[in-house]
Design an enzyme around this catalytic site. Structure first.
Site, PDB file in Angstrom:
ATOM      1  N   ALA A 157      14.781 -17.322  -9.769  1.00  0.00           N
ATOM      2  CA  ALA A 157      16.082 -16.818  -9.339  1.00  0.00           C
ATOM      3  C   ALA A 157      15.940 -15.307  -9.216  1.00  0.00           C
ATOM      4  O   ALA A 157      14.939 -14.733  -9.631  1.00  0.00           O
ATOM      5  CB  ALA A 157      17.137 -17.179 -10.371  1.00  0.00           C
ATOM      6  N   LYS A 158      16.989 -14.702  -8.644  1.00  0.00           N
ATOM      7  CA  LYS A 158      16.887 -13.252  -8.470  1.00  0.00           C
ATOM      8  C   LYS A 158      16.751 -12.538  -9.805  1.00  0.00           C
ATOM      9  O   LYS A 158      16.225 -11.463  -9.879  1.00  0.00           O
ATOM     10  CB  LYS A 158      18.100 -12.736  -7.712  1.00  0.00           C
ATOM     11  CG  LYS A 158      17.931 -13.021  -6.231  1.00  0.00           C
ATOM     12  CD  LYS A 158      18.956 -12.347  -5.377  1.00  0.00           C
ATOM     13  CE  LYS A 158      18.669 -12.703  -3.921  1.00  0.00           C
ATOM     14  NZ  LYS A 158      19.827 -12.731  -3.087  1.00  0.00           N
ATOM     15  N   ARG A 159      17.239 -13.190 -10.869  1.00  0.00           N
ATOM     16  CA  ARG A 159      17.130 -12.502 -12.156  1.00  0.00           C
ATOM     17  C   ARG A 159      15.720 -12.608 -12.757  1.00  0.00           C
ATOM     18  O   ARG A 159      15.471 -12.132 -13.853  1.00  0.00           O
ATOM     19  CB  ARG A 159      18.184 -13.018 -13.131  1.00  0.00           C
ATOM     20  CG  ARG A 159      18.087 -14.489 -13.425  1.00  0.00           C
ATOM     21  CD  ARG A 159      19.301 -14.967 -14.218  1.00  0.00           C
ATOM     22  NE  ARG A 159      19.366 -16.415 -14.239  1.00  0.00           N
ATOM     23  CZ  ARG A 159      19.830 -17.148 -13.245  1.00  0.00           C
ATOM     24  NH1 ARG A 159      20.279 -16.566 -12.147  1.00  0.00           N
ATOM     25  NH2 ARG A 159      19.846 -18.462 -13.324  1.00  0.00           N
TER      26      ARG A 159
END
Ligand code: GLU
Length: 286
Positions: free
Chosen positions: A257-259
């Site tokens: 994920a972007k995180r």
């Protein structure tokens, strides 16, 4: 809208500037870029920035810089969706003329409450389906709320739209000829309360207007293609081929994920990884 055949094969990478690109994006961008390169085609970059609340110019700058660092090049015209709202308005007007749209005044909370109260909640690919509350609104009540300026989204009357479109298929390079089942999504939102378009509408209109002939993207968006195929039929848009590619996963098999901060291209670069290292990670990790 058009009966032109693309003269050359056209692919695109269409990130949303809501964060830094990570290895999964690098894989996706390279996948599209390589498909165009193999076919002597064009590779486009599109910035999907309709969500003004979440998109940041700094992320857009970082996207361009990271892709260039990876050695990708793209056609000079970069389409920013926020600059093309008139195109989406045109598509909505056409669907409205066909009487396939209705205003939806519901809040998320109200939808949730309605679903819980009904006791039966048909599920689609993105969770419980919209129960159709505002589709059944009394026309007088609807007109009053519109006249009072009540905030509303626009939803597609899926049953009516699917009935008009009939059976639809698309060519999927991963899965072969695929029959569209848009009705599994229920009455999707085509214009949000806060933005006068939606992902489904903007992406479908843009792929047509930009002459994209092969849409490559992660398999997490496979289900969305059912809706896009329906919109193409309703709006008389060209139908590209599709190739939904596997998602890059981390060492535990979870999708990135972007995180996944440690796996952003930026962080890898700053940690001294070379272009070759990152390209290798983006190829091996799926
Ligand atoms: N903007 C979408 C995303 O960043 C991708 C859209 C698409 O490829 O159709 O997930």
């Amino acid at each position: 809208m058009s009966d032109r055949e693309p003269a050359v094969m056209v692919t695109r990478f269409a990130p949303s500037p809501t964060g830094l690109l990570h290895v999964g994006h690098a894989f996706s961008a390279l996948f599209a870029w390589r498909a165009a390169a193999r076919a002597g085609g064009r590779f486009l970059l599109r910035i999907e920035d309709i969500d003004r609340g979440r998109c940041r110019p700094a992320f857009e700058d970082a996207i361009l810089e990271d892709l260039a660092w990876l050695g990708l090049d793209w056609a000079p015209e970069v389409r920013r969706q926020s600059a093309y709202m008139a195109d989406y308005q045109g598509a909505l007007a056409r669907l409205a003329e066909m009487e396939l749209l209705y205003p939806c005044f519901c809040s998320r909370k109200e939808i949730q409450a309605e679903i819980s109260a009904s006791g039966r909640a048909p599920h689609g690919p993105d969770g419980p389906l919209y129960p159709g509350t505002c589709r059944q609104l009394d026309p007088g009540q609807r007109a009053d709320r519109l006249a009072a300026g009540a905030p509303h989204a626009l939803r597609l009357d899926m049953a009516a739209a699917s009935a008009i479109a009939g059976t639809l298929v698309w060519r999927d390079r991963g899965r072969g000829e695929t029959t569209a089942r848009p009705e599994r999504h229920g009455d999707v939102v085509l214009a949000r309360k806060d933005v006068p378009t939606s992902y489904h509408l903007a992406v479908t209109v843009d792929d047509h207007l930009q002459g994209v002939s092969l849409v490559t993207r992660g398999e997490d968006l496979f289900d969305a293609t059912h809706v896009h195929r329906l919109l193409q039929a309703l709006l008389c848009l060209d139908v590209p081929d599709y190739h939904h590619h596997p998602l890059v996963r981390d060492a535990e098999g979870q999708r990135l994920a972007k995180r996944a901060d440690a796996l952003t291209i930026r962080a890898l670069r700053e940690a001294g990884r070379t272009v070759a290292d990152v390209r290798a990670m983006a190829t091996a990790r799926h």
